[in-house]
Design an enzyme around this catalytic site. Structure first.
Site, PDB file in Angstrom:
ATOM      1  N   ASP A   9     -29.635  61.073 -20.954  1.00  0.00           N
ATOM      2  CA  ASP A   9     -30.924  61.770 -21.032  1.00  0.00           C
ATOM      3  C   ASP A   9     -31.685  61.642 -22.359  1.00  0.00           C
ATOM      4  O   ASP A   9     -32.221  62.632 -22.868  1.00  0.00           O
ATOM      5  CB  ASP A   9     -30.732  63.256 -20.710  1.00  0.00           C
ATOM      6  CG  ASP A   9     -30.188  63.505 -19.314  1.00  0.00           C
ATOM      7  OD1 ASP A   9     -29.836  62.534 -18.624  1.00  0.00           O
ATOM      8  OD2 ASP A   9     -30.106  64.680 -18.907  1.00  0.00           O
ATOM      9  N   ASP A  49     -32.634  62.853 -16.477  1.00  0.00           N
ATOM     10  CA  ASP A  49     -33.022  64.023 -15.709  1.00  0.00           C
ATOM     11  C   ASP A  49     -34.306  63.614 -14.981  1.00  0.00           C
ATOM     12  O   ASP A  49     -35.232  63.063 -15.603  1.00  0.00           O
ATOM     13  CB  ASP A  49     -33.315  65.158 -16.716  1.00  0.00           C
ATOM     14  CG  ASP A  49     -32.659  66.469 -16.340  1.00  0.00           C
ATOM     15  OD1 ASP A  49     -31.835  66.499 -15.415  1.00  0.00           O
ATOM     16  OD2 ASP A  49     -32.989  67.480 -17.000  1.00  0.00           O
ATOM     17  N   HIS A  51     -36.579  65.345 -12.194  1.00  0.00           N
ATOM     18  CA  HIS A  51     -36.762  66.510 -11.335  1.00  0.00           C
ATOM     19  C   HIS A  51     -38.051  66.464 -10.510  1.00  0.00           C
ATOM     20  O   HIS A  51     -39.099  66.049 -11.019  1.00  0.00           O
ATOM     21  CB  HIS A  51     -36.849  67.782 -12.182  1.00  0.00           C
ATOM     22  CG  HIS A  51     -35.608  68.101 -12.951  1.00  0.00           C
ATOM     23  ND1 HIS A  51     -34.348  68.084 -12.406  1.00  0.00           N
ATOM     24  CD2 HIS A  51     -35.434  68.499 -14.244  1.00  0.00           C
ATOM     25  CE1 HIS A  51     -33.468  68.446 -13.322  1.00  0.00           C
ATOM     26  NE2 HIS A  51     -34.091  68.684 -14.445  1.00  0.00           N
ATOM     27  N   HIS A  55     -38.567  72.077  -8.905  1.00  0.00           N
ATOM     28  CA  HIS A  55     -37.130  72.181  -9.202  1.00  0.00           C
ATOM     29  C   HIS A  55     -36.708  73.608  -9.559  1.00  0.00           C
ATOM     30  O   HIS A  55     -37.428  74.322 -10.255  1.00  0.00           O
ATOM     31  CB  HIS A  55     -36.745  71.240 -10.355  1.00  0.00           C
ATOM     32  CG  HIS A  55     -35.267  71.059 -10.494  1.00  0.00           C
ATOM     33  ND1 HIS A  55     -34.538  71.577 -11.546  1.00  0.00           N
ATOM     34  CD2 HIS A  55     -34.373  70.456  -9.671  1.00  0.00           C
ATOM     35  CE1 HIS A  55     -33.258  71.268 -11.366  1.00  0.00           C
ATOM     36  NE2 HIS A  55     -33.133  70.586 -10.247  1.00  0.00           N
ATOM     37  N   SER A  57     -34.669  74.777 -11.602  1.00  0.00           N
ATOM     38  CA  SER A  57     -34.402  75.130 -13.004  1.00  0.00           C
ATOM     39  C   SER A  57     -35.672  75.431 -13.804  1.00  0.00           C
ATOM     40  O   SER A  57     -35.574  75.810 -14.966  1.00  0.00           O
ATOM     41  CB  SER A  57     -33.634  74.000 -13.698  1.00  0.00           C
ATOM     42  OG  SER A  57     -34.491  72.914 -14.006  1.00  0.00           O
ATOM     43  N   HIS A  84     -39.571  70.260 -17.252  1.00  0.00           N
ATOM     44  CA  HIS A  84     -39.227  69.098 -18.075  1.00  0.00           C
ATOM     45  C   HIS A  84     -38.807  67.943 -17.170  1.00  0.00           C
ATOM     46  O   HIS A  84     -38.337  68.143 -16.056  1.00  0.00           O
ATOM     47  CB  HIS A  84     -38.080  69.441 -19.038  1.00  0.00           C
ATOM     48  CG  HIS A  84     -36.822  69.842 -18.322  1.00  0.00           C
ATOM     49  ND1 HIS A  84     -36.613  71.115 -17.825  1.00  0.00           N
ATOM     50  CD2 HIS A  84     -35.722  69.125 -17.968  1.00  0.00           C
ATOM     51  CE1 HIS A  84     -35.441  71.163 -17.216  1.00  0.00           C
ATOM     52  NE2 HIS A  84     -34.880  69.967 -17.277  1.00  0.00           N
ATOM     53  N   LYS A 109     -30.617  61.936 -12.065  1.00  0.00           N
ATOM     54  CA  LYS A 109     -29.911  63.144 -11.601  1.00  0.00           C
ATOM     55  C   LYS A 109     -30.872  64.318 -11.588  1.00  0.00           C
ATOM     56  O   LYS A 109     -31.947  64.249 -12.187  1.00  0.00           O
ATOM     57  CB  LYS A 109     -28.718  63.443 -12.512  1.00  0.00           C
ATOM     58  CG  LYS A 109     -29.123  63.746 -13.940  1.00  0.00           C
ATOM     59  CD  LYS A 109     -27.914  63.858 -14.836  1.00  0.00           C
ATOM     60  CE  LYS A 109     -28.316  64.155 -16.260  1.00  0.00           C
ATOM     61  NZ  LYS A 109     -28.985  65.436 -16.450  1.00  0.00           N
ATOM     62  N   GLU A 116     -29.174  72.825  -9.851  1.00  0.00           N
ATOM     63  CA  GLU A 116     -29.131  72.258 -11.201  1.00  0.00           C
ATOM     64  C   GLU A 116     -28.114  71.132 -11.226  1.00  0.00           C
ATOM     65  O   GLU A 116     -27.125  71.164 -10.504  1.00  0.00           O
ATOM     66  CB  GLU A 116     -28.716  73.372 -12.170  1.00  0.00           C
ATOM     67  CG  GLU A 116     -28.665  72.984 -13.631  1.00  0.00           C
ATOM     68  CD  GLU A 116     -30.015  72.625 -14.205  1.00  0.00           C
ATOM     69  OE1 GLU A 116     -30.447  71.467 -14.021  1.00  0.00           O
ATOM     70  OE2 GLU A 116     -30.631  73.499 -14.850  1.00  0.00           O
ATOM     71  N   ALA A 150     -28.418  66.737 -24.026  1.00  0.00           N
ATOM     72  CA  ALA A 150     -28.060  67.481 -25.221  1.00  0.00           C
ATOM     73  C   ALA A 150     -26.559  67.755 -25.194  1.00  0.00           C
ATOM     74  O   ALA A 150     -25.998  67.952 -24.132  1.00  0.00           O
ATOM     75  CB  ALA A 150     -28.821  68.812 -25.260  1.00  0.00           C
ATOM     76  N   CYS A 154     -26.146  68.591 -20.790  1.00  0.00           N
ATOM     77  CA  CYS A 154     -25.898  67.426 -19.926  1.00  0.00           C
ATOM     78  C   CYS A 154     -24.806  66.501 -20.450  1.00  0.00           C
ATOM     79  O   CYS A 154     -24.037  65.936 -19.664  1.00  0.00           O
ATOM     80  CB  CYS A 154     -27.205  66.680 -19.694  1.00  0.00           C
ATOM     81  SG  CYS A 154     -28.380  67.707 -18.773  1.00  0.00           S
TER      82      CYS A 154
HETATM   83 ZN   LIG Z   1     -33.202  69.373 -16.197  1.00  0.00          ZN
END
Ligand SMILES: [Zn+2]
Length: 205
Positions: A9, A49, A51, A55, A57, A84, A109, A116, A150, A154
């Protein structure tokens, strides 16, 4: 035995100026570029990531819930993040200086709106697994060197799931950055307990 460098990521939204910036996140780019051609790695894999707008999250998809608050979703505590890495946006693109090539394997992903997915292997708490482990095995990969962003989310979950799935996993800790010091410390302790080896780049050679 094949080993892969798994870069987690390193996307604009996780770098300074992004929607969910990790402090100094961009600092990992140069080091990753410098080691990607090491003979240690038979494959270079980039996760991202990725999304949909709705999403689960994203705080904005939960009325009256502020960003960074927590809420039970599907019976599990979910941190509600600023939106994000929405698929196809600049925020979801890799950092512009990251050396990503056509021959690299890119794995998206968090593509389902309903759960999530910090880990490229899926959401193990919910029993939702992705095809990532199969993709690695089909390439003959048995060892993963994990880095990126991070550390406390992730990167950590991908490393732990990789160890759980039977891969030998090394965290390249100087090529990661975390969201917060306390969660990063806890993440490293959890990774160690899961059998993840923690190394720095200079231990590679
Ligand atoms: Zn995410």
């Amino acid at each position: 035995m094949s080993s892969a460098l798994v870069v987690v990521d390193v996307q604009n939204d996780f770098c300074p100026g992004g929607n969910l910036a990790v402090k100094d996140g961009h600092e990992v780019v140069e080091g990753i570029n410098a080691i990607r051609d090491s003979s240690e790695f038979s494959h270079v894999i980039f996760t991202r990531d990725w999304h949909p707008q709705d999403h689960v999250s994203f705080a904005r998809n939960h009325p009256n819930q502020p960003e960074f608050s927590k809420k039970l979703v599907n019976g599990l505590p979910q941190t509600l993040w600023p939106a994000h890495c929405e698929e196809g946006t600049v925020g979801a693109s890799f950092h512009e200086d990251l050396d990503v090539r056509d021959s690299d394997f890119i794995y998206s992903k968090g593509t389902s709106k309903d759960w999530e997915e910090y880990s490229a292997f899926g959401n193990s708490e919910m029993g939702k697994f992705t095809t990532f482990a199969e993709e690695l095995r089909s390439r003959g990969i048995s060892k993963l060197y994990v880095c990126g962003l991070a550390t406390d989310y992730c990167v950590c979950e991908t490393a732990i799931d990789g160890a759980d799935q039977g891969f030998s996993v090394v965290l390249l800790e100087d090529l990661t950055r975390g969201i917060a010091p306390d969660t990063t410390r806890r993440a490293k302790a959890r990774m160690r307990s899961a059998g993840v080896e923690i190394q720095t780049v200079d231990q590679l050679v």
